[in-house]
Motif scaffolding. Sequence first.
Motif, PDB file in Angstrom:
ATOM      1  N   GLU A  67      -9.793   1.668  -0.100  1.00  9.40           N
ATOM      2  CA  GLU A  67      -8.710   1.516   0.992  1.00  9.40           C
ATOM      3  C   GLU A  67      -7.311   1.560   0.204  1.00  9.40           C
ATOM      4  O   GLU A  67      -6.609   2.041   0.619  1.00  9.40           O
ATOM      5  CB  GLU A  67      -9.099   0.051   1.615  1.00  9.40           C
ATOM      6  CG  GLU A  67     -10.171   0.111   2.541  1.00  9.40           C
ATOM      7  CD  GLU A  67     -10.417  -1.089   3.407  1.00  9.40           C
ATOM      8  OE1 GLU A  67     -10.023  -1.173   4.669  1.00  9.40           O
ATOM      9  OE2 GLU A  67     -10.839  -1.861   2.926  1.00  9.40           O
ATOM     10  N   ALA A  70      -6.426   5.004  -0.408  1.00  6.22           N
ATOM     11  CA  ALA A  70      -6.231   5.780   0.960  1.00  6.22           C
ATOM     12  C   ALA A  70      -4.708   5.345   1.221  1.00  6.22           C
ATOM     13  O   ALA A  70      -3.727   6.143   1.881  1.00  6.22           O
ATOM     14  CB  ALA A  70      -6.989   5.505   2.193  1.00  6.22           C
ATOM     15  N   GLU A  73      -2.241   7.180  -0.782  1.00  2.00           N
ATOM     16  CA  GLU A  73      -2.216   8.587  -0.635  1.00  2.00           C
ATOM     17  C   GLU A  73      -1.171   8.452   0.762  1.00  2.00           C
ATOM     18  O   GLU A  73      -0.279   9.597   0.421  1.00  2.00           O
ATOM     19  CB  GLU A  73      -3.514   8.914  -0.347  1.00  2.00           C
ATOM     20  CG  GLU A  73      -3.633  10.576   0.028  1.00  2.00           C
ATOM     21  CD  GLU A  73      -4.912  10.874   0.003  1.00  2.00           C
ATOM     22  OE1 GLU A  73      -4.955  12.304  -0.089  1.00  2.00           O
ATOM     23  OE2 GLU A  73      -5.857  10.284  -0.102  1.00  2.00           O
TER      24      GLU A  73
END
Length: 131
Positions: A67, A70, A73
């Motif tokens: 997580e 992500a 990102e």
Amino acid sequence: STLSSSSAASDVYKRQISYLSLKLRLLLEQKNADGFIQYYRQHNGTDNSEWLTVAAPGLHMLGFYQEAAAAYERLIHQQPSVVNWPMAMSVALAEAGESGRAKQVLAWLPERYPLNPAQRQWVAQKAEALQ
């Protein structure tokens, strides 16, 4: 008028994001991992850099590496000039057991960012450790 109402809505949104971010930060400072991850997942659609700059490192510190990667990102897309986000993302990916993706991030770091000598050395050391 429409302009003033959209401005007011924007102010409300900014205050809401600030509140969400502050609450997330407080949960992290209280070392309340369960509360933090629950609150993060409840508001995961929040795609705002103020929120993500608290969420990504918090997830990372608490061991939620997938997580965190992500969230990093998403931060990279919002703050493309900040080299810390892809550097941190590569570490989170490696810690998540995704060494292939971590290596990819490390490979494009020097191409996309003007790294200083210490950053270049860090990237080389991390890449070597993933071999």
